[in-house]
Design an enzyme around this catalytic site. Structure first.
Site, mmCIF file in Angstrom:
data_model
loop_
_atom_site.group_PDB
_atom_site.id
_atom_site.type_symbol
_atom_site.label_atom_id
_atom_site.label_comp_id
_atom_site.label_asym_id
_atom_site.label_seq_id
_atom_site.Cartn_x
_atom_site.Cartn_y
_atom_site.Cartn_z
ATOM 1 N N ASP A 103 -28.911 3.558 -43.314
ATOM 2 C CA ASP A 103 -30.231 3.915 -43.835
ATOM 3 C C ASP A 103 -30.735 2.785 -44.721
ATOM 4 O O ASP A 103 -30.103 2.450 -45.721
ATOM 5 C CB ASP A 103 -30.133 5.203 -44.652
ATOM 6 C CG ASP A 103 -31.502 5.585 -45.206
ATOM 7 O OD1 ASP A 103 -32.302 6.150 -44.429
ATOM 8 O OD2 ASP A 103 -31.782 5.284 -46.380
ATOM 9 N N TYR B 139 -36.375 -1.685 -49.975
ATOM 10 C CA TYR B 139 -35.068 -1.951 -50.574
ATOM 11 C C TYR B 139 -34.754 -3.459 -50.580
ATOM 12 O O TYR B 139 -33.806 -3.882 -51.253
ATOM 13 C CB TYR B 139 -33.928 -1.228 -49.833
ATOM 14 C CG TYR B 139 -34.016 0.272 -49.751
ATOM 15 C CD1 TYR B 139 -34.820 1.009 -50.612
ATOM 16 C CD2 TYR B 139 -33.270 0.969 -48.800
ATOM 17 C CE1 TYR B 139 -34.879 2.394 -50.512
ATOM 18 C CE2 TYR B 139 -33.331 2.349 -48.703
ATOM 19 C CZ TYR B 139 -34.142 3.052 -49.554
ATOM 20 O OH TYR B 139 -34.192 4.410 -49.445
ATOM 21 N N LYS C 285 -37.887 2.223 -43.101
ATOM 22 C CA LYS C 285 -39.054 2.997 -43.557
ATOM 23 C C LYS C 285 -40.263 2.119 -43.837
ATOM 24 O O LYS C 285 -40.118 0.982 -44.307
ATOM 25 C CB LYS C 285 -38.704 3.768 -44.834
ATOM 26 C CG LYS C 285 -37.369 4.494 -44.756
ATOM 27 C CD LYS C 285 -37.066 5.347 -45.977
ATOM 28 C CE LYS C 285 -35.631 5.838 -45.957
ATOM 29 N NZ LYS C 285 -34.651 4.894 -46.506
ATOM 30 N N HIS D 168 -42.109 6.266 -45.802
ATOM 31 C CA HIS D 168 -41.186 6.350 -46.949
ATOM 32 C C HIS D 168 -41.633 7.361 -47.997
ATOM 33 O O HIS D 168 -40.839 8.111 -48.550
ATOM 34 C CB HIS D 168 -41.051 4.955 -47.572
ATOM 35 C CG HIS D 168 -39.825 4.770 -48.399
ATOM 36 N ND1 HIS D 168 -39.217 3.570 -48.570
ATOM 37 C CD2 HIS D 168 -39.083 5.653 -49.109
ATOM 38 C CE1 HIS D 168 -38.153 3.708 -49.345
ATOM 39 N NE2 HIS D 168 -38.054 4.969 -49.689
ATOM 40 N N GLN E 219 -36.479 13.094 -44.829
ATOM 41 C CA GLN E 219 -35.458 12.614 -45.779
ATOM 42 C C GLN E 219 -35.938 12.906 -47.205
ATOM 43 O O GLN E 219 -37.024 12.493 -47.596
ATOM 44 C CB GLN E 219 -35.213 11.108 -45.595
ATOM 45 C CG GLN E 219 -34.064 10.648 -46.465
ATOM 46 C CD GLN E 219 -33.718 9.169 -46.340
ATOM 47 O OE1 GLN E 219 -33.690 8.461 -47.322
ATOM 48 N NE2 GLN E 219 -33.444 8.713 -45.126
#
Ligand code: A2P
Length: 301
Positions: free
Chosen positions: A22, A27, A56, A89, A162
């Site tokens: 993931d 990130y 995402k 996201h 998520q």
């Protein structure tokens, strides 16, 4: 994690048997993951189809015309032709400013795009499936009414949500809603994010974290099964058919976190763990100053 630490962690995770990775554009670790994956694929240790790769769309891309640009950038960084799952996201949008994933105004507020429209955005997400750039599409951090609006207007319904989910925030209502609508739920921060306080301290922010792993109920069940607290809370979610994505850069903890398939929690354990739900949300995005005023901020009381 720093690049070198992350590279070793991804190596160790693949060695330990993890196959679901993931990540997210924000990130800023897609390139490192891509580098390790490329090594495993080109040496023949793994094939592309052995990996379930999730990334995402960043909040700066939350409008129809930005989606393809960002998925293609992620694919380039990850060195793959497609991802298995592409998620929106967050439900709120930021201004799209090249080179700045978290733009702020001169006054220190997050630079929002308040025109975010999920219906047109979702059509652009569907187009990425048609183009073969992702196998499946989903959402993250959306609330029930936001999901409902997408479902009512979707040609390809979201297959995954998520969300933050752990023993202290079990999201039972949202999980039930997703089950009814055939949406698989993935739990982020399934351990209660024990490393977050240290992470936030780097930015001068002090937060009080609940200690899910050392909760006495969790610890008693851990002792009963000869497992540790992390293994118990992960197993609890997995037995409820929730996907878990614990983060660790420590090889020993990485191995512990996947070593949860050789035991079973009984009904009494499950009931006790279900009873720990306290609605404690750790991540409410308030680190983005002003975000609660975005029309699509998901966690309004
Ligand atoms: P580390 O990377 O040093 O192992 P979450 O996935 O809930 O956000 O939690 C991630 C945090 O939990 C990381 O700081 C990670 O630290 C820590 N962590 C991961 N696995 C365990 C474990 N088995 N026991 C205790 N802490 C863990």
């Amino acid at each position: 994690a720093k690049d070198e630490e992350l590279e070793q962690a991804v190596e160790a995770a693949l060695e330990a048997g993890y196959r679901h990775i993931d990540t997210a554009h924000v990130y800023e670790n897609e390139k490192v993951i891509g580098k390790v994956l490329n090594r495993w694929f080109s040496s023949g240790k793994l094939n592309r189809q052995d990996i379930f790769l999730v990334t995402k769309l960043p909040p700066g891309g939350n409008r129809a015309e930005s989606v393809q640009k960002y998925i293609k950038r992620s694919l380039e960084f990850l060195q793959v032709d497609y991802v298995d799952l592409y998620l929106v996201h967050v439900p709120f949008g930021f201004k799209d400013i090249e080179g700045d994933l978290h733009p702020v105004t001169p006054e220190g507020f997050i630079n929002m795009d308040t025109s975010t429209d999920h219906v047109t955005l979702w059509k652009a997400m569907e187009a990425q499936v048609d183009a073969g750039l992702t196998k499946a599409i989903g959402i993250s951090n959306f609330n029930k009414s936001q999901i409902q609006r997408i479902l009512q207007n979707a040609r390809i319904p979201p297959c995954n949500l998520q969300i933050e989910l752990h023993a202290y925030l079990q999201q039972k209502d949202l999980v039930e809603f997703c089950k009814k609508n055939k949406i698989v739920v993935t739990a982020y921060s399934p351990l209660g994010s024990p490393g977050l306080a240290k992470f936030m301290a780097q930015f001068g922010k002090k937060i009080d974290l609940p200690d899910v792993l050392n909760n006495p109920v969790v610890q008693a069940i851990a002792a009963k099964h000869n497992k540790n607290g992390a293994q118990i809370v992960l197993r609890h979610a997995v037995q409820k058919k929730i996907v878990v994505i614990p983060k660790s850069t420590n090889p020993q903890r990485l191995r512990q976190n996947i070593d949860i398939f050789d035991f079973e929690l009984d009904d009494e354990d499950m009931n006790q763990l279900n009873g720990l739900d306290q609605g404690i949300r750790i991540l409410d995005f308030s680190a983005f100053k002003g975000i609660k005023d975005h029309p699509e901020y998901p966690f309004k009381e």
